[in-house]
Design a protein around this motif. Structure first.
Motif, PDB file in Angstrom:
ATOM      1  N   ALA A 266       0.094  -2.896 -10.412  1.00  0.00           N
ATOM      2  CA  ALA A 266      -0.108  -1.578  -9.814  1.00  0.00           C
ATOM      3  C   ALA A 266       1.242  -0.949  -9.488  1.00  0.00           C
ATOM      4  N   SER A 267       1.355   0.380  -9.671  1.00  0.00           N
ATOM      5  CA  SER A 267       2.606   1.091  -9.438  1.00  0.00           C
ATOM      6  C   SER A 267       2.420   2.082  -8.301  1.00  0.00           C
ATOM      7  N   LEU A 268       3.432   2.134  -7.422  1.00  0.00           N
ATOM      8  CA  LEU A 268       3.402   3.049  -6.288  1.00  0.00           C
ATOM      9  C   LEU A 268       4.678   3.884  -6.290  1.00  0.00           C
TER      10      LEU A 268
ATOM     11  N   SER B  50       7.156   6.639  -4.026  1.00  0.00           N
ATOM     12  CA  SER B  50       7.477   7.132  -2.685  1.00  0.00           C
ATOM     13  C   SER B  50       7.540   8.657  -2.701  1.00  0.00           C
TER      14      SER B  50
ATOM     15  N   ALA C 168       8.799  -1.381   1.225  1.00  0.00           N
ATOM     16  CA  ALA C 168       7.345  -1.371   1.017  1.00  0.00           C
ATOM     17  C   ALA C 168       6.681  -2.180   2.105  1.00  0.00           C
TER      18      ALA C 168
ATOM     19  N   ASP D 187       3.952  -3.760  -8.597  1.00  0.00           N
ATOM     20  CA  ASP D 187       3.424  -5.059  -8.185  1.00  0.00           C
ATOM     21  C   ASP D 187       3.266  -5.916  -9.433  1.00  0.00           C
TER      22      ASP D 187
ATOM     23  N   GLU E 104       0.824  -1.209   0.000  1.00  0.00           N
ATOM     24  CA  GLU E 104       0.000   0.000   0.000  1.00  0.00           C
ATOM     25  C   GLU E 104       0.863   1.266   0.000  1.00  0.00           C
ATOM     26  N   ARG E 105       2.171   1.123   0.375  1.00  0.00           N
ATOM     27  CA  ARG E 105       3.033   2.298   0.465  1.00  0.00           C
ATOM     28  C   ARG E 105       4.478   1.873   0.249  1.00  0.00           C
ATOM     29  N   VAL E 106       5.262   2.727  -0.409  1.00  0.00           N
ATOM     30  CA  VAL E 106       6.699   2.510  -0.575  1.00  0.00           C
ATOM     31  C   VAL E 106       7.421   3.754  -0.066  1.00  0.00           C
ATOM     32  N   TRP E 107       8.675   3.573   0.376  1.00  0.00           N
ATOM     33  CA  TRP E 107       9.459   4.698   0.882  1.00  0.00           C
ATOM     34  C   TRP E 107      10.947   4.398   0.726  1.00  0.00           C
TER      35      TRP E 107
ATOM     36  N   GLN F 291      10.157   3.849  -6.974  1.00  0.00           N
ATOM     37  CA  GLN F 291       8.950   3.370  -7.644  1.00  0.00           C
ATOM     38  C   GLN F 291       8.836   1.869  -7.438  1.00  0.00           C
TER      39      GLN F 291
END
Length: 638
Positions: A329-331, A333, A274, A324, A250-253, A321
């Motif tokens: 899906a792309s997330l 940060s 993530a 998944d 749900e989140r990356v950093w 970046q």
């Protein structure tokens, strides 16, 4: 009731009495059997009647009842026992004077009813229920290593629990985080099965299935086996296991190591993180300062960007970046700024400073940094701090002021961040040499290394007065060490060697005197003299040995005494002739007490300065007292 009915009732009662009298086991209704509990492998003690029964069992029969069918297994006659052929033939024996039957090597197959039937003085029957127990082995738990996805529509297999070789069948209970689990539709399902081994023991297998969520990623699962022994109820627990739980991120950093202030030269690692499992595919981008767009950086196989060594050019904005691969899906940060603190190259002006003796010199140090800088000046050869700040003032310069000076530019807020620059100060002067003359002990026809060191500015050149193989080493920009390899010949012993250093301002010479060492052994250290030996050792200077020095002093003192004696005699002669004036310009008149009228003392006054009188020393080199340096008294009484 009619007559015929009475006759029938009498016949039935008589028949029952006859059957009881016949003693057929198992036919009459009996009370609850006595309970005996034994563990597998133990010995069961079967008493033929309750412990309070006063009966005589010297004549009795023992039966085992299996599937309601009694089988004779042991006979007691006049207190002596005899086994019947069969499965119990070698496992039975009498104890307690025939009242107790001992059954050894208990197995699960022995769990049944045993019956004792006494014959005298009247027929007696006693039933015993034998219960057999065996603790199961430690439960083994095996987790589902493939894991469970939270998107699965049905409960997934969490783990399997196995309890082997227990009797009777143990009970299993599942736990999650120390909370027992119960069957729950579409959420929790426990499926158990059992296997009966050839030994009669049970092996239990239980499978836990559950619908898991993201919060169960660290949940601890284990199983518990409950069982009974003659001593009471017991339980055994398995180890705790964690099942892999798969859920989308749900989140990356971004994460940077090491933490805190970074500096040039550090090893810096930038990695993406993530909150999904498995983590998505990562890429790291850095903002281009010209286009303001993110450009992908090259990472290692683990997706980590390694900066080694870190440079100031690595400073900037970074982002991560995550893609998944299952859901595509792309997330992204949040952007994170990386600052690599730096100090530029240190510049010193003038770059090649030189000055005359007695003059002054100013050295200035410059450097750039993204942080506040501090400057220090140090003497290179001593490490002593000379000044704080970018400017170093050198006044009234002397030859010794020449050499290295180091400027250190450091950032106090970033420990370990500093850069330095070394500058050599040259003082104009003619060549300077540590010794003017040096003596060496050598062996004839041996190879010898002669060394000579000179310093000055401009840098001096060195030549030798004798032929040989010469080599030079630069000690620093103003110093040179020359080494000459020569063969010790009679001519070399006679002439010695001269080392001549010269530059545009003058020249200087060191004379090396060679002495043949025929009376003592010569070590390699006396053949090759280092600059340190020349500067500090007295063995190579032109000095006499201690015995020779003492002899010269003794001879000098003897000669001085003889000269003074002759001079005293001459003065005495002129005094007797009356030709020696004694006025105020001379010394006082000699006046003696009456008891010493016949004694004469001659005084000699020296015109030499007190420091010159220091040449007159005893054999041990001790000087006269200060009040005794200008006058000498000679006693002429004898």
């Amino acid at each position: 009731m009619g007559r015929s009915g009475l006759i029938c009732a009498f016949l039935i009662a008589a028949c029952c009495c006859c059957r009881r009298a016949a003693g057929v086991p198992g036919e009459a209704e009996q009370p609850d059997p006595e309970l005996v509990e034994v563990e597998v492998g133990g010995t069961a003690l079967l008493k033929c009647g309750p412990s309070h029964s006063p009966g005589n069992f010297s004549h009795a029969d023992w039966f085992s009842v299996h599937k309601e069918k009694p089988t004779l297994i042991f006979r007691v006659r006049q207190g002596q026992g005899q086994s019947e052929p069969g499965e119990y033939q070698n496992r039975l024996s009498l104890q307690d004077k025939g009242t107790t039957l001992a059954l050894t090597g208990i197995t699960p197959h022995d769990e049944r009813i045993f019956l004792c039937q006494g014959k005298r003085p009247r027929s007696q029957e006693h039933r015993i229920q034998l219960r057999v127990y065996k603790a199961p082995e430690e439960p083994l738990i095996q987790v589902n290593a493939l894991g469970i996805s939270v998107n699965s529509e049905e409960p997934g297999e969490v783990a399997t629990c196995v309890g082997r070789n227990g009797y009777p069948l143990p009970q299993v209970t599942w736990y999650k985080n120390s909370q027992s689990l119960k069957e729950e539709k579409n959420r929790v399902h426990i499926q158990s099965s059992q296997i009966v081994e050839s030994s009669g023991l049970y092996t239990l297998r239980s499978v836990l299935k559950a619908q898991l969520t993201k919060e169960d990623k660290d949940a601890q699962f284990y199983c518990e086996l409950s069982y009974r022994l003659p001593s009471g109820n017991h339980m055994k627990e398995s180890r705790e296991v964690t099942v892999p739980v798969f859920y989308p991120a749900e989140r990356v950093w971004l994460e940077v190591e090491p933490e805190g202030m970074l500096k040039e030269g550090d090893r810096v690692e930038i990695r993406c993180l993530a909150d999904g499992n498995p983590p998505p595919h990562f890429s790291i981008g850095k903002q281009n300062l010209s286009t303001r767009e993110m450009e992908e950086e090259r990472t290692d196989d683990n997706g980590v960007l390694v900066l080694e060594p870190a440079r100031k050019e690595h400073s900037g904005l970074y982002e991560c970046q995550g893609l998944d691969l299952e859901s595509t899906a792309s997330l992204l940060s949040d952007q994170q700024e990386l600052v690599v603190n730096y100090v530029s190259e240190v510049r010193v002006s003038p770059a090649a400073p030189e000055s005359q003796e007695g003059s002054s010199l100013t050295l200035t140090c410059e450097a750039e940094s993204n942080q506040d800088l501090e400057f220090q000046w140090l003497r290179e050869k001593t490490g002593k701090v000379l000044a704080k700040g970018p400017v170093l003032q050198l006044r009234n310069l002397k030859r010794e002021a020449g050499g290295g000076y180091r400027c250190v530019a450091s950032v106090p807020s970033v420990p370990g961040l500093n850069r330095t620059q070394l500058v050599n100060v040259a003082i104009f002067g003619s060549p300077w040499m540590a010794l003017r003359e040096r003596k060496m002990w050598v062996k004839e026809n041996s190879m010898l290394n002669l060394s000579c060191e000179a310093s000055g500015h401009p840098r001096p050149s060195v030549v030798w007065s004798v032929d040989g193989t010469a080599s030079e080493q630069d000690q620093d920009p103003q110093s040179v060490l020359s080494v000459l390899n020569v063969l010790v010949t009679p001519e070399l012993l006679e002439t010695g060697a001269e080392c001549v250093a010269s530059n545009s301002l003058g020249r200087n010479t060191t004379v090396i005197i060679l002495e043949l060492d025929s009376n003592r052994s010569t070590s390699l250290s006396t053949s090759t003299v280092s600059p340190y030996a020349r500067a500090n050792s007295t063995s190579t200077e032109k000095k006499l040995t201690e015995p020779e020095s003492k002899g010269v002093v003794i001879v000098a003192v003897t000669v001085c005494v003889l000269v003074l004696a002759v001079l005293g005699a001459v003065l005495y002669f002129f005094y007797k002739k009356g030709k020696l004036p004694c006025g105020r310009s001379g010394k006082q008149e000699i006046t003696l007490p009456p008891s010493r009228k016949g004694e004469f003392v001659v005084e000699v006054k020296s015109d030499k300065l007190p420091e010159e009188m220091g040449l007159l020393q005893g054999s041990n080199g001790d000087k006269r007292a200060p009040g005794d340096q200008g006058e000498k008294y000679i006693d002429l009484r004898h």
